[in-house]
Motif scaffolding. Structure first.
Motif, mmCIF file in Angstrom:
data_model
loop_
_atom_site.group_PDB
_atom_site.id
_atom_site.type_symbol
_atom_site.label_atom_id
_atom_site.label_comp_id
_atom_site.label_asym_id
_atom_site.label_seq_id
_atom_site.Cartn_x
_atom_site.Cartn_y
_atom_site.Cartn_z
ATOM 1 N N HIS A 1 -88.636 43.025 99.816
ATOM 2 C CA HIS A 1 -89.573 42.308 100.415
ATOM 3 C C HIS A 1 -88.732 41.110 101.447
ATOM 4 N N HIS B 1 -89.216 39.292 105.364
ATOM 5 C CA HIS B 1 -89.810 39.114 106.625
ATOM 6 C C HIS B 1 -88.817 38.978 107.580
ATOM 7 N N MET C 1 -91.596 43.284 105.808
ATOM 8 C CA MET C 1 -93.075 43.240 105.625
ATOM 9 C C MET C 1 -93.955 43.188 107.084
ATOM 10 N N LYS D 1 -98.834 46.755 102.505
ATOM 11 C CA LYS D 1 -98.930 45.336 102.123
ATOM 12 C C LYS D 1 -100.180 45.012 102.224
ATOM 13 N N HIS E 1 -93.997 39.217 94.192
ATOM 14 C CA HIS E 1 -93.348 38.055 93.947
ATOM 15 C C HIS E 1 -94.521 37.352 92.761
ATOM 16 N N ASP F 1 -88.217 37.815 98.952
ATOM 17 C CA ASP F 1 -89.069 37.375 99.769
ATOM 18 C C ASP F 1 -88.634 36.468 100.709
HETATM 19 ZN ZN LIG Z 1 -93.804 37.718 101.468
#
Ligand SMILES: [Zn+2]
Length: 451
Positions: A59, A61, A91, A146, A240, A313
């Motif tokens: 996870h 970005h 992601m 996702k 998450h 994340d």
């Molecule tokens: Zn995220």
């Protein structure tokens, strides 16, 4: 000639043991007894440092192409390498274009060329109206998809409702690929936010932001996702998880065999809402960091195996977007920057709880590798897998400073944190990519396309 790596503490699926890894080419050929170094091989002896499987973070970005001023392959993968992470799964949003069709995936592949220091893969996106693009992404080799059940913060990545989810699950059924979902629904968030605005709540206070994203938003979303995973017999993964209120539902679903898996993030296991200063927008993420009591329940669920894995994340942005000047949580970008810190953060908390380092192996390597279809290639120190590992000193003590952060914008709630455990070296497919605080060698990262 084989390269040979040994330590008195190698984390294998059977636990920590004194062992020697025999690496041929890019892969682990054998795991043998500590003393059984093959004659004539080149030995690196890490003595008592722990050899962990290269971590897998599903996870992240990376934001490239299109928002490289937020983050990019070069900075993200170097931050990963410095933290013992050897595989990232990106992601499908915050980059432009969003990874919602095969052409966008091709663009991402071009953007990554020559800039990845660790291996990577890309989740495809499920958004309103792209059901017909999903088979193209599947053919192009994405490990899964996702989606969001609430506004994502990015207008180009439209959130989905139950009808959209059904269209997507119809396409995914039978492929074995998971649908990852941001599990908050709009209703409770809108009601809470409107009421806070009506009351003139102070948005510089963390507790205002927390109140705007109630537990109910997560619980309702997860109830819907469980129902659909069961009906379509298709794996759904809750990204998450922040609210412990959803744990009983998840426990029931799992005990009944529903194909649902769960991740939480390092920040939900480390921070607690009571300790977040007002105006400290670097802590803003969605769903929000909740109470210390909630955090304790997340740990218990992790320990019991109900929560499968820990991710970061990592979702950075330029400093101005965090609204540090006015400290307004409603205006600031939601996303915590942390890539490269998860291992010492989680390990420090584990030590405080008296947990052994063995569990890092599945929580941060084995289970995320499974989610991304990488078992057999990544996530465990066993013969046949890529020779990806981190050399970790579990006793080192250090304080996080801006110069320790390798991602683009050095703004993180972890700055100043006192941590235990430090990565000395990271190896990717038999070559060293990080050592003694320095990135090593060329960018050898390779996309892990689903076979
Ligand atoms: Zn995220």
């Amino acid at each position: 000639m084989a390269s040979v790596f040994r330590s008195t503490r190698v984390l294998t699926p059977a636990g920590l043991r004194a062992a020697t890894l025999v690496v041929e080419g890019e892969r682990i050929a054998r795991v043998v007894n500590w003393g059984d170094v093959p004659a004539g091989s080149e030995l690196r002896d890490f003595r008592d440092l722990v050899l962990l499987p290269g971590l897998v973070d599903t996870h992240v970005h990376i934001n490239e192409p299109g928002r490289t001023e937020w983050e990019g392959f070069e900075t993200a993968t170097q931050a990963a390498a410095a933290g013992g992470v050897t595989t990232l799964v990106d992601m499908p949003l915050n980059c432009v274009p969003e990874t919602i069709n095969a052409e966008a995936l091709e663009g991402k592949r071009r953007a990554a060329a020559g800039k990845a220091w660790v291996d990577w893969a890309a989740w495809g996106g499920v958004v309103r109206g792209n059901a017909d693009a999903l088979s193209g992404l599947i053919q192009a080799g994405v490990p899964g998809f996702k989606c969001f059940l609430i506004h994502s913060g990015i207008d180009g990545f439209a959130w989905v409702d139950e009808a959209d989810l059904r269209l997507a699950l119809e396409k995914l059924r039978g492929t074995g690929l998971p649908l990852l979902a941001h599990a908050e629904v709009e209703g409770p968030v809108t009601i809470a936010t409107d009421s806070l605005h009506a009351k003139g709540a102070d948005w510089r206070k963390y507790r205002t932001y927390l109140a705007s994203r109630p537990d109910a938003a997560e619980v309702e979303a997860i109830a819907l996702l469980i129902r659909l995973a069961e009906e379509y017999a298709t794996p759904i993964h809750i990204v998450h998880l922040a609210s412990a209120s959803a744990l009983p539902l998840l426990e029931l679903a799992r005990s009944g065999g529903t194909p649902v898996t769960v991740e939480t993030c390092a920040h939900y296991l480390w921070f607690a809402s009571e300790e977040i200063p007002d105006r400290a927008t670097e802590y803003k993420c969605a769903p929000p960091i909740r109470s210390a009591e909630n955090r304790e329940k997340l740990w218990q669920a992790l320990e019991s195996g109900l929560i499968d894995m820990i991710t970061t994340d990592h979702s950075p942005c330029p400093r101005a977007m965090k609204h540090k000047e006015d400290g307004r949580f409603d205006q600031a970008w939601g996303g915590i920057a942390s890539l490269g810190l998860a291992l010492p953060v989680v390990w420090t908390a584990m030590r405080q709880r008296g947990l052994g380092i063995e569990r890092i192996g599945d929580w941060m390597a084995g289970a995320p590798a499974r989610l991304a279809g990488l078992t057999g290639r990544k996530g465990a120190l066993v013969p046949g897998t890529d020779a990806d590992f981190a050399v970790f000193d579990p006793d080192a003590e250090w304080t996080v400073k801006p110069e320790d952060l390798r991602f683009r914008h050095k703004l993180s709630p972890y700055l100043g944190a006192r941590l235990r455990g430090r990565v000395h070296e990271t190896w990717l497919r038999g070559e060293r990519i990080f050592a003694n605080g320095q990135i090593a060698g060329p960018a050898r990262g390779r996309e892990q396309v689903r076979p």
